[in-house]
Scaffold this motif. Structure first.
Motif, PDB file in Angstrom:
ATOM      1  N   MET A  90      17.411  -8.270  43.469  1.00  0.00           N
ATOM      2  CA  MET A  90      17.120  -8.360  44.891  1.00  0.00           C
ATOM      3  C   MET A  90      18.374  -8.088  45.707  1.00  0.00           C
ATOM      4  SD  MET A  90      14.888 -11.166  46.864  1.00  0.00           S
ATOM      5  CE  MET A  90      14.682 -11.198  48.629  1.00  0.00           C
ATOM      6  N   PHE A 140      19.976  -8.319  49.705  1.00  0.00           N
ATOM      7  CA  PHE A 140      19.726  -9.114  50.907  1.00  0.00           C
ATOM      8  C   PHE A 140      20.308  -8.474  52.153  1.00  0.00           C
ATOM      9  CE2 PHE A 140      19.647 -11.871  47.285  1.00  0.00           C
ATOM     10  CZ  PHE A 140      18.552 -12.670  47.510  1.00  0.00           C
ATOM     11  N   GLN A 141      19.708  -8.850  53.273  1.00  0.00           N
ATOM     12  CA  GLN A 141      20.141  -8.278  54.549  1.00  0.00           C
ATOM     13  C   GLN A 141      21.619  -8.551  54.840  1.00  0.00           C
ATOM     14  OE1 GLN A 141      17.843  -9.621  57.871  1.00  0.00           O
ATOM     15  NE2 GLN A 141      18.898  -8.283  59.298  1.00  0.00           N
ATOM     16  N   SER A 142      22.036  -9.830  54.697  1.00  0.00           N
ATOM     17  CA  SER A 142      23.460 -10.129  54.929  1.00  0.00           C
ATOM     18  C   SER A 142      24.217 -10.204  53.611  1.00  0.00           C
ATOM     19  CB  SER A 142      23.630 -11.416  55.708  1.00  0.00           C
ATOM     20  OG  SER A 142      22.532 -11.669  56.516  1.00  0.00           O
ATOM     21  N   GLY A 165      24.527 -11.652  50.915  1.00  0.00           N
ATOM     22  CA  GLY A 165      24.450 -12.806  50.022  1.00  0.00           C
ATOM     23  C   GLY A 165      25.471 -12.780  48.910  1.00  0.00           C
ATOM     24  N   LEU A 166      26.668 -12.254  49.212  1.00  0.00           N
ATOM     25  CA  LEU A 166      27.705 -12.208  48.181  1.00  0.00           C
ATOM     26  C   LEU A 166      28.394 -13.567  48.086  1.00  0.00           C
ATOM     27  CD1 LEU A 166      29.270  -8.735  48.963  1.00  0.00           C
ATOM     28  CD2 LEU A 166      27.486  -9.318  47.317  1.00  0.00           C
ATOM     29  N   LEU A 167      28.911 -13.876  46.908  1.00  0.00           N
ATOM     30  CA  LEU A 167      29.647 -15.119  46.735  1.00  0.00           C
ATOM     31  C   LEU A 167      31.094 -14.863  47.141  1.00  0.00           C
ATOM     32  CD1 LEU A 167      28.029 -16.102  43.362  1.00  0.00           C
ATOM     33  CD2 LEU A 167      27.619 -17.156  45.569  1.00  0.00           C
ATOM     34  N   PRO A 168      31.543 -15.541  48.211  1.00  0.00           N
ATOM     35  CA  PRO A 168      32.815 -15.171  48.830  1.00  0.00           C
ATOM     36  C   PRO A 168      34.028 -15.410  47.930  1.00  0.00           C
ATOM     37  CG  PRO A 168      31.971 -17.202  49.793  1.00  0.00           C
ATOM     38  CD  PRO A 168      30.895 -16.652  48.919  1.00  0.00           C
ATOM     39  N   ARG A 197      35.311 -10.253  51.498  1.00  0.00           N
ATOM     40  CA  ARG A 197      35.766 -10.153  52.884  1.00  0.00           C
ATOM     41  C   ARG A 197      36.766  -9.017  53.076  1.00  0.00           C
ATOM     42  NH1 ARG A 197      40.859 -12.073  53.312  1.00  0.00           N
ATOM     43  NH2 ARG A 197      41.450 -12.738  51.231  1.00  0.00           N
ATOM     44  N   GLU A 198      37.275  -8.427  51.976  1.00  0.00           N
ATOM     45  CA  GLU A 198      38.207  -7.312  52.102  1.00  0.00           C
ATOM     46  C   GLU A 198      37.474  -5.968  52.211  1.00  0.00           C
ATOM     47  OE1 GLU A 198      42.110  -8.679  49.667  1.00  0.00           O
ATOM     48  OE2 GLU A 198      40.350  -8.353  48.432  1.00  0.00           O
ATOM     49  N   ARG A 247      24.972  -5.534  42.206  1.00  0.00           N
ATOM     50  CA  ARG A 247      24.630  -6.797  41.552  1.00  0.00           C
ATOM     51  C   ARG A 247      23.156  -6.828  41.180  1.00  0.00           C
ATOM     52  NH1 ARG A 247      25.382 -12.102  44.978  1.00  0.00           N
ATOM     53  NH2 ARG A 247      23.770 -11.081  46.194  1.00  0.00           N
ATOM     54  N   PHE A 249      13.695  -5.645  44.576  1.00  0.00           N
ATOM     55  CA  PHE A 249      13.353  -6.068  45.926  1.00  0.00           C
ATOM     56  C   PHE A 249      14.531  -5.791  46.842  1.00  0.00           C
ATOM     57  CE2 PHE A 249      11.065  -9.112  43.157  1.00  0.00           C
ATOM     58  CZ  PHE A 249       9.774  -8.741  43.480  1.00  0.00           C
ATOM     59  N   ASP A 259      15.530  -6.539  50.773  1.00  0.00           N
ATOM     60  CA  ASP A 259      15.129  -7.194  52.010  1.00  0.00           C
ATOM     61  C   ASP A 259      16.006  -6.693  53.148  1.00  0.00           C
ATOM     62  OD1 ASP A 259      14.268  -8.832  53.996  1.00  0.00           O
ATOM     63  OD2 ASP A 259      15.145 -10.668  53.190  1.00  0.00           O
TER      64      ASP A 259
END
Lengths: 339, 655, 316
Positions: free
Chosen positions: A112, A114-116, A118-121, A165-166, A179, A189, A191
């Motif tokens: 899946m 995601f729109q934003s 959903g990465l693990l920072p 964030r880079e 991923r 999926f 989104d």
């Protein structure tokens, strides 16, 4: 094109939010309107939806915000528990799965985006992409190898050690895509994957996405609020409003024959000649004379031919096989916007 | 409560109800002055006061002895003691396993500087290294390490316990609901109430000190953990689920790392609260800086006490800055092909410094420890300076004037007035205040809480406590708010004043007491004055913060409307900053309730003095009753003011 | 018979060293915990005794505790001994602990304790009739503060020390108002502030105490203590009131120990019983810390070095 069993098959699916949705739904007539239900203190996120998704198909679910499209796709992967109805994935009722089996299903079959993002920072690109592999317990070496492979696939080679964030938005979404592809899912999926990106990047990402899909040929459920994007990508489009599906059909059909007033409004400003293709116009019962055209050609692409040709019906082939013929006059009407 | 129907969310009815209560209170007070009020309405008769303390003692004894809690805690104590002994050995060379310590001061300072550099660059490196160098040079190394050796055990334990409860409260709503009120009480309970049970259950000495510290430091950790976990973006959660995480994997790999910032803010608060307890736990045998400070104050060595205070502030500021730098520190990738050495250069440097200095200390003893006679303590000179300052005629006459005016004309009459009001009238006034600011629910809470205080049998002492708090907060407002308004005009002064606030807040409050007494004598002025200093900090801080966060468009709009500076301040900035300032006001009251207990060491007739007395004995029940009285009064204000601030914020659309 | 004698002799011979061994080394190696409070003479004395015990091979540890709560800790064995039990200040807590059991009397110091109204020397310049209490009463106006109006102010110890200053003022009909300080530190702060411009001041104080070294002063002489002054109104100058005389001028200064100490550390217990300091010795120890600014452990070393003949006799 469609195999025996649909990949995802849902029947009369309801997802109602509120204090005690199950009990509420049991005593409520199914034709109660969305607004009336809201009066009762319940929100119908998904309202009596029945839908099949077939092997290798790209189904785009289109709707404005709050229409229930994201809720529906989350029901497919049981991120949401549905209130009523059944959802089968490859013939198996996912609502009956034990937690462990559900986790196994997600680990082996589903991806899946995601729109934003959903990465693990706190994880680097490589570790984010390898995350699903790590969760299913693959050893460090294999998961690294596989992660590098997908990172290369999405064109992020050389940035494996960067942290989310880079990266720019487009790059972050590439990580999200990588991923979701890491476990080689059968069902993909997405989104609103490109909604958070600016228009130029969005176009680039759509092209990239189409390139990937041509290579991978997955079964895809794609969500968007952008009708143009839906037309550009979809095999079939399902248009949602207030939790229910207004129309589910091929782009040509939706443009040519909108089922409701709501759908028609969307199609109004669309340049139909770009959307409608020979394949969509073709009627199986008709046969035409002379050179056939390919089903994938849009009316606009055929413009010169349509004007210069004199035949009444023009035959259409898909992958070398004749599938019927379309009326030249009808195609001309679309081209000239007279419909 | 016959008029309850009036009390609704409607502001008109609300103020009418408040006025009604106020009116009743005035009538009661007038009757009392006219000597018409029956005495049982003025003060609750002794016979009507339930023996809460005795009941509680029975409960405590049952739990302690019959249920065997004491055995359990004493068992835990021996475990904790072993850990503390080990850390004691490493930090200050206590003769216990593993018999390695003490670490040389140079090694500790070096490693601290490297960690500082890693977290926040050269400035933080200088602060961290400098703090430890100062501690060693001023001759406080050993006592500072005694303190640190307990903190390095207490803070991580508080972290782990707080984190676990925070996770549990986030996972299960019923736990969340159950612990919220407990946490509120814990946060307002006077520290003396923590100390006595700690001694009884965990043995006098570092173990009790560590336990009291842990209990004191846990609440914000729980709250921040729960908050952080609730805030994790749903997409990240879904991404985790779609990656096939099991429940444990979700928590370990998705939730906790994503809530990192909030959890680290919790860690920061744990550290700060641990440091706040350094001096207070000295009352129950915690060795180190606090114990030394009390000993120094007991033998009237102001200079040395002051130096210890500076050490505590430096330690607090260093740990605060370091943990805050850790909160915002984000991972950064290395270029391809960076060597192992380069990737780990801070670690390597720290290890090298540590080993180097340790070896060096075998050759040059001064590198290992600085003894008495080699240090640079200026205690005597400071004493002389303080005495010299006090001997100046101008100082004496000014303080005498202030003392005379405040004590004779303001504070003592105010106290006597508050004591003269009949108990029910006081409760009615508080209820009226709660209703007009908060609402019906707050009014009921205020009534119940103050009713309980009346029933506790400690009414007069509670009123004196309340009077000190109100007087101090009023004076603090008169000084702190204008100071904040003025400072907020410039970036530079805002920063300076905020640093001063930080320092004033971390400086051990005991040290204020001595100068306060020397300037104003053992009087209400000294008591109120020392509370005022402490209560001013949040008022000033939140005034600055509130004013500086007023949206720019608003002030620009005011400028374009042709407002003068004063008009802009009164009509635009202050109204918008008011909800934030209310939070500061609330904190000021909480701080004042904290400090009023400490001010008992000057000499008061309030709850703090009575609490101090229980500390010497084993009066758990009485100790608890007194603590709860303070807590109930503080909570009433907390509930009402926070409610008001929230309403106001919503009305202004600032949330 | 012969064999039996041989066996016996052999037995005695083999056992003898063991017995001797047991005799000198029966003290447990567990640490002896000595409590430390917040006044310097007690801290140095604790260090002195601790170091003496260490020369005997004991393992000693110090723990900071509250001076009232410590008796509960001694009773429970959490701390092993208490070196300064003041009759006036801690007598009540000590007796309460005695009644509960677990604590034993380990003898008195030579030193005596006294606590009463006290003034620093400069006060005498303004009120030359001192130390008589009648003279003090006549100078009452000198001690007035804004809050006490006409009356003089007497600064009593914290309320919980139960020093009955108020009762005495009433019993002797003195023109004084009693204000309670909240802590010892508050008393010192008031004296320190008064010192700056040599203001007359009368406060609660006690001896032995560091204050003597910093601010020379004297106790006010009240009608001499008679037994029963605090229980029988008839005793003392005022026939209708209690507390109409001064406090006893020679209170005891005691040592106390945990009940189990004698069994666990017999040698150390014997030493503790022998330990006895005099008033000048205590003052000297306090001075090392309060005036010479030594750390307590160093002060203890210095004192032990300077007075070997004093403590040699305590160690057997």
């Amino acid at each position: 094109m469609s195999s025996e069993i649909p990949v995802i098959s849902c029947k009369n699916v309801w997802k109602v939010f509120g204090a005690d949705p199950k009990a509420y739904l049991a005593k409520t007539p199914p034709d109660r309107s969305f607004d009336d239900m809201r009066e009762d203190g319940y929100i119908a996120g998904v309202k009596d939806v029945s839908l099949d998704v077939h092997q290798g198909e790209m189904l785009v679910i289109m709707g404005l915000s709050g229409s229930g499209k994201s809720t529906l796709v989350r029901c497919f992967s049981r991120l949401h528990e549905i209130t009523a109805g059944t959802i089968e994935v490859e013939g198996q009722d996912i609502m009956s799965l034990a937690e462990k089996d559900l986790i196994d299903l997600r680990r082996s079959k589903m991806g899946m985006v995601f729109q934003s993002f959903g990465l693990l920072p706190h994880r680097s690109v490589l570790d984010n992409v390898a995350f699903p592999l790590e969760m299913r317990g693959q050893d460090k070496h294999t998961r690294r190898e596989r992660a590098l492979e997908v990172i290369k696939l999405v064109g992020l080679e050389g940035r494996e050690d960067f942290f989310p964030r880079e990266l720019s938005g487009g790059q972050q979404q590439r990580v999200g895509i990588a991923r979701s592809l890491a476990i080689e899912p059968d069902i993909w999926f997405l989104d609103e994957p490109f909604s958070a990106l600016d228009p130029l990047i969005r176009k680039e990402m759509q092209d990239e996405f189409l390139r990937l899909q041509q290579m991978l040929n997955k079964t895809i459920v794609f969500i968007t609020h952008d009708f143009d994007e839906a037309l550009r990508l979809a095999d079939r489009i399902a248009i949602m409003k207030d939790g229910a599906i207004e129309q589910c059909d091929t782009p040509d059909k939706i443009v040519l024959r909108p089922a409701t007033e709501y759908v028609r409004k969307f199609t109004e400003d669309v340049d139909k000649s770009r959307v409608v293709r020979a394949g969509g116009l073709a009627e199986v019962s008709q046969t035409g004379e002379g050179d056939p055209v390919d089903a994938g050609l849009s009316v606009q692409k055929m413009a010169r031919m349509l004007i210069e040709d004199t035949r009444e019906f023009i035959p259409v082939i898909r992958k070398g096989k004749p599938i019927g013929a379309f009326s030249r006059a009808e195609a001309l009407d679309i081209l000239l916007g007279d419909q | 409560m016959a008029d309850a129907p009036y009390v609704t969310a409607n502001p008109f009815n609300r103020s009418r109800a408040a006025l009604l209560f106020l009116g009743c209170a005035v009538v009661l007070t007038m009757l009392q002055y006219a000597a018409l009020l029956p005495s049982w309405l003025h003060r609750l008769p002794e016979t009507m006061i339930p023996p809460f303390a005795a009941w509680l003692d029975v409960v405590f004894n049952f739990i302690k002895d019959d249920l065997g809690l004491l055995k359990l805690t004493r068992f835990l104590t021996s475990g904790l003691e072993n850990v503390l002994d080990a850390s004691g050995n490493i930090f200050f060379g206590k003769r216990r396993w593993p018999n390695l310590g003490p670490m040389p001061w140079t090694a500790v300072a070096g490693v601290a500087a490297v960690i500082g550099y890693y977290l926040g660059g050269w400035r933080l490196a200088a602060l961290a290294g400098g703090t430890f160098v100062w501690t060693a040079l001023i001759g406080q190394w050993k006592i500072a390490m005694e303190t640190v050796s307990v903190l390095v055990v207490a803070a991580p334990l508080a972290f782990i316990i707080g984190l676990s409860w925070g996770i549990a409260a986030w996972k299960y709503e019923w736990i969340n609901k159950a612990i919220k009120p407990v946490l509120s009480v814990l946060q307002t309970l006077p520290f003396f109430t923590y100390l006595l049970p700690a001694v009884i259950f965990f043995k006098v000495g570092p173990t009790a000190g560590a336990m009291a510290t842990i209990v004191y430091a846990i609440p914000p950790m729980i709250l921040m953990t729960t908050l952080g976990l609730q805030k994790v973006s749903p997409e990240v959660v879904e991404a985790g689920k779609m990656s096939g995480c099991s429940r444990f994997q979700m928590l370990r790999h998705v939730y906790l790392p994503s809530a990192r910032s909030d959890i680290l803010v919790g860690v920061n608060q744990v550290i700060m609260l641990c440091l706040a307890m350094v001096v207070l736990t000295a009352f129950i045998g915690m060795p180190g800086l606090g114990a030394k400070l009390l000993a120094m104050m007991g033998s009237f060595k102001l200079g040395r006490s002051f130096e210890i205070g500076i050490t505590i502030v430096l330690l607090a500021v260093t740990l605060d800055r370091m943990s805050k730098a850790w909160v915002i520190k984000q991972p950064v990738h290395f270029e391809k092909g960076t060597s192992w050495l380069n990737r780990h250069k801070t670690l390597v440097l720290a290890v090298c410094l540590f080993v180097g200095f340790t070896l060096l200390s075998k050759v040059i003893p001064l590198v290992g420890s600085i003894g008495r006679g080699q240090d640079f303590s200026q205690g005597r000179e400071l004493d002389r300076a303080i005495k010299g300052f006090l001997a100046i005629d101008g100082v004496q006459s000014v303080t005498y004037g202030i003392r005379y005016v405040l004590n004779v004309w303001v504070l003592n009459p105010f106290r006597d007035f508050m004591l003269s009001i009949p108990t029910p009238a006081v409760i009615l006034i508080i209820v009226a205040f709660a209703i007009s600011l908060g609402g019906r629910r707050e009014g009921i809470i205020a009534g119940v809480f103050f009713g309980l205080v009346a029933l506790s049998g400690w009414w007069d002492r509670s009123i004196i406590t309340l009077y000190s708090v109100l007087a101090a907060v009023s004076i603090a407002m008169l000084i702190g708010i204008p100071l904040g308004v003025w400072a907020s005009r410039s970036e530079k002064w805002s920063r300076r004043i905020l640093i001063a606030c930080d320092t004033a807040q971390t400086f051990p409050s005991f040290i204020y007491l001595i100068p306060a007494i020397m300037l104003f004598g053992i009087t209400a002025t000294a008591v109120v004055g020392s509370i005022t200093i402490f209560a001013m900090v949040p008022l000033t801080r939140y005034t600055i913060e509130g004013l500086r966060t007023v949206p720019l468009e608003m002030t620009e709009a005011a400028d374009m409307a042709g407002a003068t500076r004063m008009q802009k301040l009164m009509n635009v900035e202050l109204p918008l900053a008011l909800p934030t300032m209310a939070v500061g006001f609330n904190q000021a009251i909480m701080f004042a309730f904290f400090m009023v207990i400490i001010a008992a060491f000057i000499g008061t007739q309030d709850l703090g003095q009575e609490l101090q007395r229980t500390l010497a004995g084993t009066d758990l029940g009485k100790n608890f009753v007194l603590g709860i009285c303070v807590s109930l009064m503080a909570l009433t204000f907390d509930v009402v003011i926070m409610k008001w601030a929230t309403q106001k914020k919503q009305a202004l659309g600032l949330t | 018979m012969k064999t039996m004698t041989t066996a016996l002799t052999a037995g005695i011979l083999t056992l003898a060293p063991l017995a001797a061994f047991a005799d000198t080394n029966t003290d447990s190696s567990d640490p002896i915990v000595i409590p430390i409070h917040n006044w310097s003479s007690q801290i140095v004395m604790s260090n002195v005794v601790g170091q003496i015990l260490e020369t005997q091979g004991a393992n000693v540890e110090y723990v900071t505790t509250d001076s009232q709560a410590v008796y509960e800790s001694v009773r429970l064995g959490d701390v092993t001994m208490e070196l300064e039990v003041w009759e006036g200040a801690f007598g009540a807590s000590y007796r309460a602990a005695m009644e509960k059991g677990g604590i034993v009397d380990a003898g008195n110091h030579d030193a005596v304790t006294r606590e009463d109204w006290w003034y620093p020397m400069w006060t005498k310049d303004a009120c030359p009739g001192l130390p008589s209490w009648e003279a003090l009463n006549e100078c009452a106006a000198l001690f007035a503060t804004p809050e006490t109006g006409e009356k003089g102010r007497y600064l009593d110890g914290p309320v919980d020390w139960l020093k009955h200053g108020q009762e005495r003022v009433e019993a002797l009909d003195m023109n004084f108002a009693v204000v309670n300080a909240g802590s010892a530190a508050a008393l010192w702060a008031e004296i320190g502030a008064a010192e700056a411009d040599k203001k007359p001041i009368v406060v609660f104080n006690w001896t032995p105490n560091f204050a003597e070294a910093v601010w020379p002063g004297e106790f006010v002489e009240f009608p001499e203590w008679e037994e029963g002054c605090d229980t029988d109104p008839a005793v003392g100058p005022n026939p209708d009131a209690l507390y109409d005389c001064g406090n006893p001028a020679t209170g005891y200064l005691k040592k106390a120990a945990w009940e189990g100490m004698e069994e666990k550390w017999p040698a150390a217990f014997a030493t503790l019983q022998a330990v006895s300091f005099t008033n000048p010795q205590i003052a000297e120890m306090a001075k090392l810390v309060d005036v010479d600014e030594l750390e307590p452990e160093e002060a203890a070393e210095v004192w032990l070095e300077a007075n070997p003949d004093v403590w040699a006799s305590w160690v057997k």
